[in-house]
Write a protein that holds these residues in place. Structure first.
Motif, mmCIF file in Angstrom:
data_model
loop_
_atom_site.group_PDB
_atom_site.id
_atom_site.type_symbol
_atom_site.label_atom_id
_atom_site.label_comp_id
_atom_site.label_asym_id
_atom_site.label_seq_id
_atom_site.Cartn_x
_atom_site.Cartn_y
_atom_site.Cartn_z
ATOM 1 N N GLY A 33 0.981 -1.309 -0.058
ATOM 2 C CA GLY A 33 0.114 -0.147 -0.123
ATOM 3 C C GLY A 33 0.770 1.435 0.105
ATOM 4 O O GLY A 33 0.549 2.324 -0.631
ATOM 5 N N ARG A 37 1.138 3.941 -2.942
ATOM 6 C CA ARG A 37 0.884 5.302 -2.609
ATOM 7 C C ARG A 37 1.971 6.326 -3.141
ATOM 8 O O ARG A 37 1.779 7.515 -3.530
ATOM 9 N N TYR A 53 -7.337 1.839 -9.294
ATOM 10 C CA TYR A 53 -7.968 0.687 -8.728
ATOM 11 C C TYR A 53 -8.066 1.288 -7.111
ATOM 12 O O TYR A 53 -9.004 1.120 -6.303
ATOM 13 N N VAL A 54 -6.851 1.858 -6.495
ATOM 14 C CA VAL A 54 -6.729 2.516 -5.247
ATOM 15 C C VAL A 54 -7.706 3.421 -4.789
ATOM 16 O O VAL A 54 -8.625 3.161 -3.920
ATOM 17 N N LEU A 59 -8.727 -3.960 -5.538
ATOM 18 C CA LEU A 59 -7.398 -4.274 -5.693
ATOM 19 C C LEU A 59 -6.713 -4.089 -6.848
ATOM 20 O O LEU A 59 -7.311 -4.146 -7.803
ATOM 21 N N VAL A 60 -5.320 -3.719 -6.774
ATOM 22 C CA VAL A 60 -4.574 -3.578 -7.905
ATOM 23 C C VAL A 60 -4.190 -4.906 -8.459
ATOM 24 O O VAL A 60 -4.184 -5.769 -7.848
ATOM 25 N N ILE A 65 1.188 -6.099 -8.796
ATOM 26 C CA ILE A 65 1.883 -6.096 -7.330
ATOM 27 C C ILE A 65 2.868 -7.140 -7.503
ATOM 28 O O ILE A 65 4.009 -7.181 -6.985
ATOM 29 N N GLY A 89 0.004 -5.979 4.304
ATOM 30 C CA GLY A 89 -1.028 -5.566 3.220
ATOM 31 C C GLY A 89 -0.683 -6.464 1.987
ATOM 32 O O GLY A 89 -1.370 -6.247 0.709
ATOM 33 N N PHE A 90 0.072 -7.723 2.082
ATOM 34 C CA PHE A 90 0.401 -8.411 0.874
ATOM 35 C C PHE A 90 0.733 -9.905 1.679
ATOM 36 O O PHE A 90 1.421 -9.826 2.712
ATOM 37 N N ARG A 92 -2.748 -10.364 -0.649
ATOM 38 C CA ARG A 92 -4.259 -10.251 -0.583
ATOM 39 C C ARG A 92 -4.999 -10.904 -1.516
ATOM 40 O O ARG A 92 -6.364 -10.944 -1.275
ATOM 41 N N GLN A 96 -1.582 -14.205 -5.091
ATOM 42 C CA GLN A 96 -0.178 -13.504 -4.500
ATOM 43 C C GLN A 96 0.329 -14.569 -3.642
ATOM 44 O O GLN A 96 1.330 -14.738 -3.293
ATOM 45 N N ARG A 137 -6.700 10.549 3.384
ATOM 46 C CA ARG A 137 -6.252 9.673 2.393
ATOM 47 C C ARG A 137 -7.375 9.439 1.597
ATOM 48 O O ARG A 137 -8.704 9.396 1.969
ATOM 49 N N ASP A 139 -8.530 6.995 -0.463
ATOM 50 C CA ASP A 139 -9.251 5.722 -0.355
ATOM 51 C C ASP A 139 -9.938 5.786 0.970
ATOM 52 O O ASP A 139 -10.650 4.735 1.266
ATOM 53 N N ARG A 148 -13.549 -1.449 0.486
ATOM 54 C CA ARG A 148 -12.358 -2.087 0.720
ATOM 55 C C ARG A 148 -12.554 -3.121 1.834
ATOM 56 O O ARG A 148 -11.786 -4.370 1.919
HETATM 57 P P1 AMP Z 1 -3.164 -0.532 2.154
HETATM 58 O O1 AMP Z 1 -2.560 0.616 2.600
HETATM 59 O O2 AMP Z 1 -2.364 -2.033 2.569
HETATM 60 O O3 AMP Z 1 -4.657 -0.604 2.898
HETATM 61 O O4 AMP Z 1 -3.366 -0.602 0.587
HETATM 62 C C1 AMP Z 1 -4.066 0.600 0.037
HETATM 63 C C2 AMP Z 1 -4.735 0.067 -1.217
HETATM 64 O O5 AMP Z 1 -3.663 -0.213 -2.127
HETATM 65 C C3 AMP Z 1 -5.511 -1.010 -1.467
HETATM 66 O O6 AMP Z 1 -7.036 -0.667 -1.059
HETATM 67 C C4 AMP Z 1 -5.341 -1.696 -2.827
HETATM 68 O O7 AMP Z 1 -6.108 -0.684 -3.565
HETATM 69 C C5 AMP Z 1 -3.957 -1.492 -3.020
HETATM 70 N N1 AMP Z 1 -3.202 -2.778 -2.641
HETATM 71 C C6 AMP Z 1 -2.399 -2.607 -1.529
HETATM 72 N N2 AMP Z 1 -1.659 -3.799 -1.376
HETATM 73 C C7 AMP Z 1 -2.610 -4.447 -2.530
HETATM 74 C C8 AMP Z 1 -2.081 -5.899 -2.751
HETATM 75 N N3 AMP Z 1 -1.176 -6.655 -2.137
HETATM 76 N N4 AMP Z 1 -2.786 -6.472 -3.800
HETATM 77 C C9 AMP Z 1 -3.712 -5.606 -4.482
HETATM 78 N N5 AMP Z 1 -3.790 -4.225 -4.185
HETATM 79 C C10 AMP Z 1 -3.260 -3.674 -3.259
#
Ligand code: AMP
Length: 195
Positions: A33, A37, A53-54, A59-60, A65, A89-90, A92, A96, A137, A139, A148
């Motif tokens: 994530g 960003r 996507y974000v 999800l990307v 990823i 965050g991985f 997800r 993956q 943020r 999102d 989410r």
């Molecule tokens: P996070 O900060 O981990 O909540 O991630 C923010 C956003 O980034 C998520 O809502 C997704 O859109 C994207 N993202 C982060 N990590 C992943 C991942 N492993 N696979 C797909 N999308 C991701």
């Protein structure tokens, strides 16, 4: 190599706990994530793809990823000063998780533990709406937040079942507590593996 995967819904406190854990146990913190960003902010090609996507809370795509993760693995191979990776965050998606498993197998003595932070949906909503006000943020608007949470339930929760199937240790942690207390509980479980 010892690896930690921090798992949990958006708003569970994964980022906050990951920073503390990575520092205490000398792990290389990989937050997909955060990387996304930064890429979005710098308006790179990857960032432009990811933004779409974000912003919607989707999800990307896995290919994007996994390319990011590939690059990190190549660089980290040269460093060797960390005990292992801390994934935040991985993975997800199931894809993956399977890809990561293959990548970690190239290391002879690689051990992985999953820290599953559990927080109720009501508490997540409260925290994320609050964060929307504080951090601005993109999102974190209400409909994106709901999306989410749904994406987590539909696409990410199954990752836990996969780890159960392949006998990776999963530790459930009650995340509805202070940052310090959650960190203490996590440390108790990680110490025997990482000290
Ligand atoms: P996070 O900060 O981990 O909540 O991630 C923010 C956003 O980034 C998520 O809502 C997704 O859109 C994207 N993202 C982060 N990590 C992943 C991942 N492993 N696979 C797909 N999308 C991701």
């Amino acid at each position: 190599m010892k690896n930690v995967i921090i798992f949990g819904p958006p708003g569970a406190g994964k980022g906050t706990q990951s920073k503390l854990i990575a520092e205490k146990f000398n792990l290389f913190h990989v937050s997909t994530g955060e990387i996304l960003r930064k890429e979005i902010e710098s308006e790179t090609i990857l960032g432009r793809v990811a933004k779409h996507y974000v912003e919607k809370g989707e999800l990307v795509p896995d290919e994007v990823i996994m390319r990011m993760i590939d690059e990190i693995f190549v660089e980290q191979n040269k460093l060797k000063k960390f005990k292992g990776y801390l994934f935040d965050g991985f993975p997800r998606t199931l894809h993956q998780a399977k890809e990561l498993n293959k990548m970690l197998k190239q290391y002879k003595q690689s051990e992985t533990i999953v820290i599953n932070i559990i927080v109720s949906e009501k508490e997540i909503l409260k925290r994320l709406l609050n964060r929307a006000k504080l951090e601005n943020r993109e999102d974190d608007s209400e409909d994106v937040i709901m999306n989410r949470i749904n994406v987590y339930k539909k696409q990410t929760v199954e990752v836990l079942n996969y780890y159960k199937e392949i006998n990776i240790k999963i530790v459930d942690i009650d995340g509805e507590d202070t940052i310090e207390n959650v960190f203490k509980k996590i440390c108790k479980h990680l110490k025997p593996l990482l000290d």
